[in-house]
Motif scaffolding. Structure first.
Motif, PDB file in Angstrom:
ATOM      1  N   SER A 281       0.825  -1.137   0.093  1.00  0.00           N
ATOM      2  CA  SER A 281      -0.128   0.061   0.125  1.00  0.00           C
ATOM      3  C   SER A 281       0.768   1.316   0.002  1.00  0.00           C
ATOM      4  O   SER A 281       0.517   2.474   0.356  1.00  0.00           O
ATOM      5  N   ALA A 282       2.051   1.050  -0.458  1.00  0.00           N
ATOM      6  CA  ALA A 282       3.230   2.213  -0.266  1.00  0.00           C
ATOM      7  C   ALA A 282       2.652   3.342  -1.068  1.00  0.00           C
ATOM      8  O   ALA A 282       2.123   3.346  -2.202  1.00  0.00           O
ATOM      9  N   HIS A 283       2.819   4.463  -0.357  1.00  0.00           N
ATOM     10  CA  HIS A 283       2.225   5.974  -0.897  1.00  0.00           C
ATOM     11  C   HIS A 283       3.451   6.630  -0.622  1.00  0.00           C
ATOM     12  O   HIS A 283       4.407   6.860  -1.372  1.00  0.00           O
ATOM     13  N   GLY A 284       3.550   7.557   0.572  1.00  0.00           N
ATOM     14  CA  GLY A 284       4.500   8.241   0.886  1.00  0.00           C
ATOM     15  C   GLY A 284       4.457   8.933   2.247  1.00  0.00           C
ATOM     16  O   GLY A 284       3.400   8.889   2.904  1.00  0.00           O
TER      17      GLY A 284
ATOM     18  N   MET B 169       3.748   2.638  12.153  1.00  0.00           N
ATOM     19  CA  MET B 169       5.025   2.843  11.634  1.00  0.00           C
ATOM     20  C   MET B 169       5.417   1.917  10.539  1.00  0.00           C
ATOM     21  O   MET B 169       5.934   2.512   9.649  1.00  0.00           O
ATOM     22  N   TRP B 170       4.858   0.836  10.599  1.00  0.00           N
ATOM     23  CA  TRP B 170       5.072  -0.018   9.348  1.00  0.00           C
ATOM     24  C   TRP B 170       4.656   0.639   8.263  1.00  0.00           C
ATOM     25  O   TRP B 170       5.136   0.561   7.016  1.00  0.00           O
ATOM     26  N   ASN B 171       3.212   1.111   8.082  1.00  0.00           N
ATOM     27  CA  ASN B 171       2.432   1.749   7.242  1.00  0.00           C
ATOM     28  C   ASN B 171       2.780   3.466   7.183  1.00  0.00           C
ATOM     29  O   ASN B 171       1.953   4.027   7.244  1.00  0.00           O
ATOM     30  N   TRP B 172       3.937   3.738   7.323  1.00  0.00           N
ATOM     31  CA  TRP B 172       4.360   5.223   7.821  1.00  0.00           C
ATOM     32  C   TRP B 172       3.881   6.181   6.477  1.00  0.00           C
ATOM     33  O   TRP B 172       4.026   7.232   6.321  1.00  0.00           O
TER      34      TRP B 172
ATOM     35  N   ARG C 161       4.740   7.280  -6.636  1.00  0.00           N
ATOM     36  CA  ARG C 161       4.807   8.141  -7.914  1.00  0.00           C
ATOM     37  C   ARG C 161       3.061   8.647  -8.281  1.00  0.00           C
ATOM     38  O   ARG C 161       2.964   8.561  -9.591  1.00  0.00           O
ATOM     39  N   HIS C 162       2.470   9.030  -7.151  1.00  0.00           N
ATOM     40  CA  HIS C 162       1.017   9.667  -7.582  1.00  0.00           C
ATOM     41  C   HIS C 162       1.047  10.916  -8.201  1.00  0.00           C
ATOM     42  O   HIS C 162      -0.069  11.630  -8.629  1.00  0.00           O
TER      43      HIS C 162
ATOM     44  N   HIS D  38      -3.354  11.667  -8.579  1.00  0.00           N
ATOM     45  CA  HIS D  38      -4.394  10.134  -9.103  1.00  0.00           C
ATOM     46  C   HIS D  38      -5.392  10.148  -8.721  1.00  0.00           C
ATOM     47  O   HIS D  38      -6.051   9.674  -9.646  1.00  0.00           O
ATOM     48  N   MET D  39      -5.755  10.791  -7.690  1.00  0.00           N
ATOM     49  CA  MET D  39      -7.411  10.838  -6.986  1.00  0.00           C
ATOM     50  C   MET D  39      -7.274  11.762  -5.907  1.00  0.00           C
ATOM     51  O   MET D  39      -6.443  12.511  -5.640  1.00  0.00           O
ATOM     52  N   ASP D  40      -8.724  11.870  -5.437  1.00  0.00           N
ATOM     53  CA  ASP D  40      -8.926  12.961  -4.395  1.00  0.00           C
ATOM     54  C   ASP D  40      -8.216  12.381  -3.076  1.00  0.00           C
ATOM     55  O   ASP D  40      -8.983  11.596  -2.302  1.00  0.00           O
ATOM     56  N   GLN D  41      -7.096  12.512  -2.907  1.00  0.00           N
ATOM     57  CA  GLN D  41      -6.156  11.646  -1.804  1.00  0.00           C
ATOM     58  C   GLN D  41      -5.253  12.577  -1.203  1.00  0.00           C
ATOM     59  O   GLN D  41      -4.469  13.210  -1.847  1.00  0.00           O
ATOM     60  N   SER D  42      -5.620  13.056   0.197  1.00  0.00           N
ATOM     61  CA  SER D  42      -4.686  14.082   0.973  1.00  0.00           C
ATOM     62  C   SER D  42      -4.101  13.365   2.180  1.00  0.00           C
ATOM     63  O   SER D  42      -4.553  12.767   2.887  1.00  0.00           O
ATOM     64  N   TYR D  43      -2.653  13.746   2.058  1.00  0.00           N
ATOM     65  CA  TYR D  43      -1.961  13.018   2.983  1.00  0.00           C
ATOM     66  C   TYR D  43      -1.476  14.171   4.029  1.00  0.00           C
ATOM     67  O   TYR D  43      -1.195  15.468   3.703  1.00  0.00           O
ATOM     68  N   TYR D  44      -1.237  13.952   5.489  1.00  0.00           N
ATOM     69  CA  TYR D  44      -1.007  15.083   6.577  1.00  0.00           C
ATOM     70  C   TYR D  44       0.062  14.375   7.375  1.00  0.00           C
ATOM     71  O   TYR D  44       0.135  13.313   7.792  1.00  0.00           O
ATOM     72  N   PHE D  45       0.952  15.379   7.490  1.00  0.00           N
ATOM     73  CA  PHE D  45       2.239  14.942   8.211  1.00  0.00           C
ATOM     74  C   PHE D  45       2.616  15.859   9.088  1.00  0.00           C
ATOM     75  O   PHE D  45       2.764  17.491   8.990  1.00  0.00           O
TER      76      PHE D  45
END
Length: 217
Positions: free
Chosen positions: A29-32, A75-78, A137-138, A202-209
């Motif tokens: 499920s790798a993203h970033g 953490m594994w799915n950071w 590489r989204h 690639h789609m409406d996908q928002s990441y928060y860090f």
């Protein structure tokens, strides 16, 4: 004696299998995430992923320790802390006090990242380059980079939107392994949180860090 030994071997193998499956799930499920300065869960994985059961973590890196105890998969799915279909309404969908978990993303998997405390910091000059690593590489519609206001103390206060100031906003990035943005933190000093929003293309996908930093001037 042989039966006891056999059970111990099976237990060890089962544990290894679970951990290996978790790693594979993270890769599948790798993203970033923000990797410099590191997001909270990426930093915990980077420092302790090969030694996450070491009890010395509780003294040396207590905020990571509580996060590992709460949910090792965070953490594994950071690379999987994201929300979908928010239509750019980040503040309307991520409540105060829940910014680091993306508003309790993934069924609460990342809740421990909202825990208030002295998270380990990365030393940064007030002008620095922020790096987001995109394993899948989204691409990016944009990056938004916020920094906490001077006087806010992340070690004792929960993070809210009114504690943040937008310091950088980018345009689109073509799909690549990394995206970088120059950040100017102004005259800030000491402990702060750099809060990054990556809107994938690639789609409406928002990441928060949430990345914990110490500004050195």
């Amino acid at each position: 004696m042989h039966n006891q030994l056999g059970r111990r071997v099976l237990t060890v193998l089962a544990t290894v299998g679970i951990l290996f499956a978790s790693v594979l799930a993270g890769v599948a499920s790798a993203h970033g995430s923000a990797t410099d300065p590191p997001s909270r869960n990426y930093g915990c994985w980077d420092r302790w992923g090969s030694d996450f059961q070491n009890p010395t973590m509780a003294q040396r890196d207590p905020m990571c320790w509580q996060a590992w105890q709460a949910d090792t998969n965070a953490m594994w799915n950071w690379n999987g802390l994201y929300r979908e279909n928010l239509k750019g309404n980040h503040q309307g969908n991520i409540p105060n006090g829940q910014l680091c978990s993306g508003g309790r993303a993934e069924g609460g998997r990342y809740n421990a990242l909202d825990t208030v405390g002295a998270w380990q910091m990365a030393n940064k000059s007030n002008r620095f380059t922020l790096t987001v690593t995109d394993q899948a590489r989204h691409g990016a519609d944009y990056l938004l980079v916020y920094v906490t206001r001077q006087g806010f103390n992340p070690a004792t206060q929960p993070l809210g939107w009114n504690n943040l100031e937008l310091v950088a906003q980018t345009g689109r990035y073509a799909p690549a392994g990394q995206y970088q943005v120059s950040v100017n933190a102004g005259s800030r000093s000491g402990r702060h949180i750099v809060y990054t929003i990556w809107q994938a293309s690639h789609m409406d996908q928002s990441y928060y860090f949430c990345s914990d930093v110490n500004f050195t001037g």
